[in-house]
Design an enzyme around this catalytic site. Sequence first.
Site, PDB file in Angstrom:
ATOM      1  N   HIS A  51      27.177 -12.882   8.511  1.00 18.04           N
ATOM      2  CA  HIS A  51      28.514 -13.411   8.293  1.00 18.04           C
ATOM      3  C   HIS A  51      28.993 -12.971   6.904  1.00 18.04           C
ATOM      4  O   HIS A  51      28.219 -12.492   6.084  1.00 18.04           O
ATOM      5  CB  HIS A  51      28.509 -14.933   8.412  1.00 18.04           C
ATOM      6  N   GLU A 106      29.847 -14.453   4.175  1.00 17.17           N
ATOM      7  CA  GLU A 106      29.229 -15.053   2.990  1.00 17.17           C
ATOM      8  C   GLU A 106      27.898 -14.369   2.666  1.00 17.17           C
ATOM      9  O   GLU A 106      27.590 -14.100   1.494  1.00 17.17           O
ATOM     10  CB  GLU A 106      28.997 -16.552   3.209  1.00 17.17           C
ATOM     11  N   SER A 146      62.098   3.494  29.408  1.00 13.96           N
ATOM     12  CA  SER A 146      61.818   2.538  28.325  1.00 13.96           C
ATOM     13  C   SER A 146      61.174   3.186  27.101  1.00 13.96           C
ATOM     14  O   SER A 146      60.912   2.490  26.129  1.00 13.96           O
ATOM     15  CB  SER A 146      60.888   1.429  28.847  1.00 13.96           C
ATOM     16  N   TRP A 148      61.592   5.608  23.979  1.00  9.13           N
ATOM     17  CA  TRP A 148      61.006   4.438  23.320  1.00  9.13           C
ATOM     18  C   TRP A 148      62.151   3.537  22.881  1.00  9.13           C
ATOM     19  O   TRP A 148      63.113   4.021  22.266  1.00  9.13           O
ATOM     20  CB  TRP A 148      60.154   4.835  22.119  1.00  9.13           C
ATOM     21  N   LEU A 169      47.080   2.245  27.631  1.00  7.55           N
ATOM     22  CA  LEU A 169      46.640   0.948  27.082  1.00  7.55           C
ATOM     23  C   LEU A 169      45.444   1.095  26.152  1.00  7.55           C
ATOM     24  O   LEU A 169      44.460   0.359  26.243  1.00  7.55           O
ATOM     25  CB  LEU A 169      46.324  -0.050  28.204  1.00  7.55           C
ATOM     26  N   ARG A 211      44.947   3.222  19.112  1.00  8.81           N
ATOM     27  CA  ARG A 211      44.834   4.547  18.514  1.00  8.81           C
ATOM     28  C   ARG A 211      44.998   4.500  17.006  1.00  8.81           C
ATOM     29  O   ARG A 211      45.597   3.568  16.465  1.00  8.81           O
ATOM     30  CB  ARG A 211      45.877   5.498  19.138  1.00  8.81           C
ATOM     31  N   GLU A 214      51.282  -7.405  27.300  1.00  8.23           N
ATOM     32  CA  GLU A 214      52.355  -6.448  27.064  1.00  8.23           C
ATOM     33  C   GLU A 214      53.317  -6.329  28.244  1.00  8.23           C
ATOM     34  O   GLU A 214      53.996  -5.321  28.395  1.00  8.23           O
ATOM     35  CB  GLU A 214      51.761  -5.088  26.693  1.00  8.23           C
ATOM     36  N   GLY A 259      54.888  -6.830  32.388  1.00 13.31           N
ATOM     37  CA  GLY A 259      56.332  -6.891  32.228  1.00 13.31           C
ATOM     38  C   GLY A 259      56.924  -8.265  32.512  1.00 13.31           C
ATOM     39  O   GLY A 259      56.261  -9.292  32.411  1.00 13.31           O
TER      40      GLY A 259
END
Length: 368
Positions: free
Chosen positions: A54, A56, A172, A174, A208, A211, A298, A300
């Site tokens: 972790h 810490e 769509s 962009w 999907l 990147r 995401e 629709g």
Amino acid sequence: MVAKATVPDFMQRALELARGVMGTTSPNPAVGAVLVKDGRVVGEGATQRPGGDHAEVVALKQAGEAARGTTMYVTLEPHCFQGRTPPCSQAIIRAGVAEVHIATLDDNPRVAGRGKAELEAAGVRVALGERSDEAREAIEGHSKWVTTRLPFVTVKYAMTLDGKIATVSGESRWISGPESRTQVHVLRRTSDAIMVGVNTALRDDPQLTARDAEGRPLPRQPLRVVVDTNGRLPATAQMLRQPGRTLVAVAGAPKERQEMLRRTSADVLDVPQKDGRVDLAALLAELGRQEVVSLLVEGGGTLLAQLFSQGLVDKVLAYIAPLILGGAAAPTPVEGEGIASLGQAVRLERVRVERVGDDVLLVGYPKR
């Protein structure tokens, strides 16, 4: 006039460390820690992948003997139980840290103030609440999952000023600008899973993937989830050829369709039906069992309408582009049957607005 010297914001640095590992630590929360002695950082760290140290402990190991007498700044209350790793509270005490600044307490029922109390009982001075709002947002997925075993659901969409997500012909790409699209890849990188409906998958054939700045897929990819009641996703879908895992959620789809999908790289999950569609609550419960802590949806419009109508949305990110499309038949972010009165509207609270290139981002949380 002499300028004032800038005082280092060590909790801000801890938050930067935490944000840098979001999406890699689930089901553990992403945490950052900084060790300071005489105004100088002697150790810092962020939570490693499950089973690893972790934040810490990473910071303590980096500091070594210099950890004695230091002040630690940590974004989340140190855990105090034996899990995959030993309790961080005891590691802090053994190292001789003198003071710990905790941004926020852990909602995990096994911690919930006990880590703080353990430190205080050992004589460690504790300060609580520094940059707590930012820290709470960084661990909001963990807070929900650790108390409900359900993923934290964030809905993201881009729309025009007149509320359209595509033209009447379906174009769509962009609507949002390049800065917004870059930010979305960060959202994907920091999420455990991305969900779309099958209509979006058929219309856009998206990859999907998360990147980097050069457009290359990152080594670690979030789980891709397609809500596809009847198993209509084709074997040629681009997402099935991308790195990472794709889960197709069906509800009584024909066996031959399920077998076809299984012959690709997809996993097929047959979940119960609700009103002739995939039962989204049941799907979220299964994703929670698979340790999906943060889920980015995401679209629709059909899927979003179902999620909103069933009260399954935890957070909304709406990118608004300075475009006007028009068209009564052009799709909108949330479709379905709609509501009859404003009293039934989903209202957001804790709303903030940010400028992202030429776009505007509105962030808010549905009021329960």
